[in-house]
Structure formats: structure tokens, C-alpha cells
Design a protein around this motif. Structure first.
Motif, PDB file in Angstrom:
ATOM      1  N   GLY A   1       0.788  -1.207   0.009  1.00  0.00           N
ATOM      2  CA  GLY A   1      -0.102  -0.092   0.063  1.00  0.00           C
ATOM      3  C   GLY A   1       0.693   1.371  -0.152  1.00  0.00           C
ATOM      4  O   GLY A   1       0.519   2.216   0.450  1.00  0.00           O
TER       5      GLY A   1
ATOM      6  N   LEU B   1      -2.916   3.005  -8.635  1.00  0.00           N
ATOM      7  CA  LEU B   1      -3.148   3.171  -7.277  1.00  0.00           C
ATOM      8  C   LEU B   1      -3.023   4.674  -6.657  1.00  0.00           C
ATOM      9  O   LEU B   1      -3.796   4.884  -5.811  1.00  0.00           O
ATOM     10  CB  LEU B   1      -2.382   2.245  -6.402  1.00  0.00           C
ATOM     11  CG  LEU B   1      -2.405   0.705  -6.614  1.00  0.00           C
ATOM     12  CD1 LEU B   1      -1.236  -0.121  -5.920  1.00  0.00           C
ATOM     13  CD2 LEU B   1      -3.663   0.191  -6.214  1.00  0.00           C
TER      14      LEU B   1
ATOM     15  N   TRP C   1      -9.111  -4.912  -0.517  1.00  0.00           N
ATOM     16  CA  TRP C   1      -7.708  -5.148  -0.251  1.00  0.00           C
ATOM     17  C   TRP C   1      -6.710  -4.211  -1.180  1.00  0.00           C
ATOM     18  O   TRP C   1      -5.722  -3.786  -0.755  1.00  0.00           O
ATOM     19  CB  TRP C   1      -7.358  -6.710  -0.157  1.00  0.00           C
ATOM     20  CG  TRP C   1      -5.894  -6.891  -0.089  1.00  0.00           C
ATOM     21  CD1 TRP C   1      -4.978  -6.618   1.085  1.00  0.00           C
ATOM     22  CD2 TRP C   1      -5.048  -7.063  -1.053  1.00  0.00           C
ATOM     23  NE1 TRP C   1      -3.915  -7.059   0.881  1.00  0.00           N
ATOM     24  CE2 TRP C   1      -3.822  -7.258  -0.675  1.00  0.00           C
ATOM     25  CE3 TRP C   1      -5.374  -7.069  -2.480  1.00  0.00           C
ATOM     26  CZ2 TRP C   1      -2.816  -7.402  -1.536  1.00  0.00           C
ATOM     27  CZ3 TRP C   1      -4.110  -7.070  -3.309  1.00  0.00           C
ATOM     28  CH2 TRP C   1      -2.781  -7.319  -2.805  1.00  0.00           C
TER      29      TRP C   1
ATOM     30  N   PRO D   1      -4.893  -1.738  -2.633  1.00  0.00           N
ATOM     31  CA  PRO D   1      -4.182  -0.362  -1.861  1.00  0.00           C
ATOM     32  C   PRO D   1      -4.319   0.965  -2.821  1.00  0.00           C
ATOM     33  O   PRO D   1      -3.576   1.566  -3.031  1.00  0.00           O
ATOM     34  CB  PRO D   1      -2.892  -0.685  -1.380  1.00  0.00           C
ATOM     35  CG  PRO D   1      -2.330  -1.816  -2.599  1.00  0.00           C
ATOM     36  CD  PRO D   1      -3.658  -2.587  -3.047  1.00  0.00           C
TER      37      PRO D   1
END
Length: 593
Positions: free
Chosen positions: A439, A471, A570, A572
């Protein structure tokens, strides 16, 4: 005791062969025979003029005997020059070049015919000669090297058929117009007095200068530039030994054949190509050959519009580098099965482990780790081994949705690999991939920028950079990285994942048709990849294709009965709203099921 009816003497033998005689016979047998006889008369005349005699004419082959090796060399150059002039005036399809081999040694003479190993060696040598060219043995070379203007290219030592000891082979070129064909002997690696052993360690690859053809003014310059870019790019893969340009570019005339050039350079693989430019377009034909057996491993044609030469060079060069890296790796993986387990070197253990990894089954993955662990025990400081262990634990961490212990191992192996080789792109990429799963996309991007800077052809690093940008919330900026990965590695075993990421990017920019099409391509490669089907279902709903979405949802439920939306949460993303957006698309399909 029987009376001896033969004598022994020292002689120089020329074995002469017509190139392409059978092909010409198939076109027009009468004209082929007439052409051969005309050229045979030239050979007989030249040999006689320099004190030799021809004997043993059989089919399209001729033998000649000389008492003096220098005169034999001069005779060969003379008849080849005369035959080349004759061929220049003949129709192209009926040209008949001749190649020759010369050896000096002990022969048996009986009733005007010559016998012995040294006669046979001459016959084997002519098989090494280029068209209109001449191969000589080391014994002949010692007699002529300081007494003629000829130049010589040392091909090294070879075991010849039915000859007990290895023979050193050299190509002889005329000192004037032949100098371009044959590199000076001093520039080549000289062979020792023993047969060359198979070199230890990873294989070497040589990139020959690409041939430029066509009307475009810069095509020759661009051909050399592409070959140079490939040499530079391959050197950045780190696991391959790449022959320097100064050596490989001596072989502009590839008529010697890849097996002989490979032996001269000490390269197991040869890359060659032709670049043609015409009417604002270029076409590049490139190939990879295994010099140990002459087998073509890979070939491909690249067609492009000729716009910006430097940009075009970078694009084509990086594509070829990425493909060659994988093709050589694949060939070496297969080659390891010819070596007993206990005899595998460290780098071969890595290749065998990669073969099992590529099968992507649970059992093969476990076997791969056994090979990598064995290689690590034998050489704990090998950057190649450390990189493979980093990749292995990254792959398992991905399957386990970011197992922290595995990610710690990825980081440990990757950082040690960097200590061993700071110019290797792979550790930077694996550190970036580990940060993505933790993450930390901003930190990941820093590692990945370094990896791409070191090796612009590294497809995995570009795909991971696309994921980092995705992300971070820049889906539009991520798409070019995923598309670059497709261009650089169109047959990658993990391509399904890159396509899945690209489908996610298209979903986040709400390009639903593109998302559906790309997700389909991912599923064609890996029908069990849950993320691609998850994205496709949401994109179908957003496109109003409810019936298709319902059918895909039924397939999804069958394949992934334990699916939980927690898997998507989950992921990230820096902005959790992206997770919610993708889940909401999927939930639309569940509401109509």
C-alpha cells in the motif's frame, strides 16, 4: 611381402565445390551443366598456370594438387576472381559461385590419385567457406601468412567429420577488395592448440550489423543504430553475456553462416536482421539463431511508418530486446534438461527453476523453489539467484494477497541483489512491486523509475509502474505503461495480470467498451483470473448489457464460490473511493441476478 605401389609426399590440396548446383539443375539442367563446365575449365586453367593439377572431378566438386601452398592460394584467388566476373555477366538465377578449402599435409599418391586424412580435411574445409570464398587450415596458414597480401579471419577449432583431431579453420580474403570480408587475424580471438571446451557460465549472444536496403537515405545509418540499441539493451538484462560491438560488427558479410560466426565470436546465439526503407515506411526482419545447431529460435517482422528516426529506433530496439531476453531464457531452460541434475551450474539451476515457475502449478512452484535454494547454497552471493528468490516470494505473496512475511523476504533478497549488482533493474522492480502490495504506491514509483531508467525494455517494471500510477489515482497516466508492456512482451506468461490492470484503468476512466475487450483478452489467457471477470461484469452493467452481465456473473459464482468483496477492498488504492466504485459496478449485476 606385397610390393608397395604407392608413394607418400607433402602436398597442398584444394577442394572446390559449386554452390547451388542442384538448384540450378532444377531450373534448367542443360544450362547448369554448361555453366559448370565453363567454370571448371577456368579452374583447371588457373590451377595449371600456378603449377597445380586438377584431379578427382566428381559431380559438382573438383580437387587440385599443388606442391607450394602459396601458389595454391594464388590459384584459388585467381579462379574465384574470374568466376565472379563471369557470374556478374550471367542472368542472376543462373549464377554459379564456387567455394574452396585448402589444406597442407601428408598424402598417399597412387596411380595419380591422392588419399589420406589431409585430403579429407580439405574437403571438409570448403564447407566452411562463404560463397566465392576460401577456407584454409592452420597448417596452410603457417606457410602463407607472411608471404601474401591476404588477410585472415580465425574461426577457431572444429571437430571435423571422421577426423580424429580438431582442425583450426581460417577464412582467407584478398588483401585489397577482400579485406572487408575477412577481419584481421589480430582482431580475432586466437585458438589454442587444443579443442575449445564448452565455455562455463551463461551463454553469450552477438548482434551482427543489420543490413540496410531500400531508397530511404538514412536506412543504412538506422540499421546500424537499431543493432547498437539492441546490444545496449541486452547488456542491461544482466544475465546474458553480450559480445561487444567492436567484435560482432566485423561480420558485416554474413555469408559465413551463423554457426561459423558464432564459433569465431564465442557466442551461442546470433541476432541478425535486414532493414528496408521505401516510401516513408520501414520493414525490419530480425531473427535469433542458436549457433550450436544452426536452428532458428525466433524471427519476426516489424513494419513502421518512418517519422522520427530516433524515436523509431528506441521503440523497435526495446521491443526486440524484450523478446530476445525471453526467447534465449526459454531456450536455455529447455537446454538444462540435457544436463544431469548433479552437473547443473548455478545459472542452469536458475533456468531450470524458471521453467517450473512458468508452468504455474502449485507442485511446479514448489519444485522451482528447490532449484533456487540449491543454487543459493552453491552461490549465496549470485545476483541472478537472489533475484529469482525475490521473484518467487513476490509471486507467493501476490497469491496470498500480500503476505507480510513473504514481502519481507522479497525486500531482503532484492536489497542483497542490489549490493551484488547496483546496475541490475530487477531488484529495483521487485522492491517497487513489494511496496505496491504494502500500500505504498508513491515509494513503489521511485523504485520503478530507477528500474525503467536502467532497463527501458523491462516489461515487468513498466507494468508495475502502471499499477503504481493506478493506485495513486492517475488511471489515465497508467494506461500508457500497460500498453507499453503489451508492446514489449506480447507473449508474456503473466500477461493476463497486465491486461487485468489495464481493464481496471479503463473502468476508472469509464471507457467501458475498452474495459470489456481487455478483460476478455485477460480471461482468454487465464479463465480463472477472478479480477478480470469481476471488472468485466461491472463494465457490462455500466454499458447496459445486462443479459451478458448476468451470464458472466453465473460463471463467476461457479468459479469463485468463496469470493468476498474484501478482496477488492484489499487493493491499496490511495483513495478508497476507487475500491467502492469498482464494487458498486459489480453490485449492480448482483441486484438483477
Amino acid at each position: 611381402m606385397a610390393e608397395r605401389n604407392y608413394t607418400r609426399q607433402l602436398a597442398t590440396i584444394i577442394s572446390i565445390d559449386a554452390v547451388g548446383f542442384s538448384r540450378l539443375m532444377g531450373i534448367d539442367d542443360e544450362r547448369a551443366v554448361a555453366a559448370f563446365e565453363e567454370r571448371r575449365d577456368i579452374i583447371t586453367d588457373s590451377c595449371g598456370a600456378f603449377g597445380g593439377r586438377t584431379f578427382g572431378v566428381a559431380g559438382d566438386s573438383i580437387m587440385a594438387e599443388f606442391g607450394n601452398p602459396i601458389e595454391a592460394l594464388r590459384a584459388a584467388f585467381d579462379f574465384q576472381d574470374r568466376i565472379m566476373a563471369l557470374n556478374a555477366s550471367a542472368a542472376e538465377e543462373m549464377r554459379m559461385p564456387f567455394r574452396a578449402g585448402i589444406n597442407t599435409g601428408d598424402v598417399i599418391v597412387r596411380e595419380g590419385r591422392l588419399y589420406g586424412d589431409d585430403v579429407n580435411i580439405a574437403a571438409r574445409l570448403q564447407e566452411f567457406a562463404p560463397h566465392d570464398g576460401l577456407a584454409i587450415s592452420e597448417t596452410t596458414w603457417h606457410h602463407v601468412k607472411d608471404k601474401t597480401a591476404a588477410v585472415f579471419t580465425d574461426l577457431g577449432e572444429f571437430m571435423l567429420k571422421n577426423i580424429a583431431l580438431p582442425v583450426r579453420v581460417l577464412i582467407a580474403g584478398r588483401g585489397g577488395n577482400g579485406a572487408a570480408m575477412a577481419a584481421p587475424l589480430a582482431a580475432m580471438s586466437t585458438a589454442s592448440g587444443h579443442y575449445k571446451p564448452v565455455p562455463k557460465g551463461p551463454p553469450a549472444i552477438a548482434v551482427l550489423p543489420f543490413q540496410g536496403e531500400g531508397s530511404e537515405p538514412d536506412v543504412g545509418y538506422m540499421a546500424d543504430g537499431v543493432a547498437e540499441d539492441i546490444i545496449y539493451g541486452l547488456s542491461n538484462t544482466r544475465w546474458l553475456s553480450v559480445i561487444a560491438k567492436g567484435s560482432s560488427f566485423q561480420f558485416r558479410d554474413d555469408s559465413l553462416g551463423t554457426r561459423l560466426i558464432g564459433n569465431a565470436l564465442g557466442a551461442r546465439y546470433i541476432v541478425s536482421g535486414t532493414l528496408t526503407g521505401l516510401g516513408g515506411q520501414i520493414r525490419l526482419n530480425a531473427s535469433l539463431t542458436d549457433t550450436s545447431n544452426g536452428r532458428l529460435v525466433w524471427s519476426q517482422r516489424f513494419d513502421r511508418d518512418l517519422v522520427d528516426i530516433f524515436s523509431l529506433r528506441d521503440q523497435i530496439g526495446s521491443e526486440i530486446v524484450s523478446i530476445l531476453d525471453k526467447e534465449v531464457d526459454r531456450a536455455e531452460q529447455v537446454r538444462t534438461f540435457q544436463v544431469p541434475w548433479e552437473s547443473l551450474e548455478t545459472w542452469q539451476l536458475v533456468r531450470r527453476g524458471r521453467w517450473h515457475m512458468n508452468r504455474r502449478t502449485r507442485k511446479d512452484t514448489e519444485i522451482a523453489l528447490e532449484f533456487f535454494d540449491k543454487a543459493h547454497r552453491e552461490d549465496p552471493n549470485s545476483s541472478a539467484v537472489l533475484n529469482e528468490l525475490a521473484w518467487w516470494y513476490f509471486w507467493r505473496a501476490w497469491l496470498r494477497f500480500g503476505d507480510s512475511d513473504d514481502l519481507d523476504k522479497v525486500e531482503a533478497f532484492a536489497r542483497k541483489a542490489l549490493l551484488m549488482d547496483s546496475l541490475d533493474a530487477r531488484p529495483h522492480a521487485y522492491l517497487g512491486a513489494a511496496d505496491i502490495m504494502r500500500g505504498l504506491p508513491a515509494s513503489a514509483a521511485e523504485h520503478l523509475i530507477e528500474a525503467i531508467h536502467i532497463n527501458p525494455s523491462f516489461a515487468f517494471a513498466r507494468s508495475a509502474m502502471g499499477s503504481a500510477r493506478l493506485l495513486l489515482g492517475d488511471a489515465a497516466g497508467a494506461i500508457p505503461f500497460f500498453l507499453d508492456t503489451e508492446r514489449l512482451s506480447p507473449f508474456d506468461l503473466y500477461r493476463f495480470h497486465n491486461l487485468g490492470e489495464l481493464a481496471a484503468a479503463y473502468c476508472l476512466v469509464e471507457d467501458w467498451p475498452a474495459a470489456i475487450a481487455v478483460a476478455d483478452r485477460s480471461l482468454n489467457l487465464s479463465p480463472g483470473y477472478f479480477y478480470a471477470r469481476f471488472l468485466k461484469i461491472g463494465a457490462l452493467m455500466r454499458s447496459g448489457r445486462r443479459d451478458e452481465a448476468r451470464r458472466e456473473l453465473a460463471i463467476f459464482a461457479t468459479r469463485h464460490p468463496d469470493f468476498s468483496e474484501q478482496r477488492i477492498r484489499w487493493i491499496p488504492f490511495a483513495d478508497p473511493a476507487k475500491n467502492k466504485f469498482l464494487i458498486a459496478n459489480f453490485d449492480l449485476a448482483k441486484s438483477i441476478a
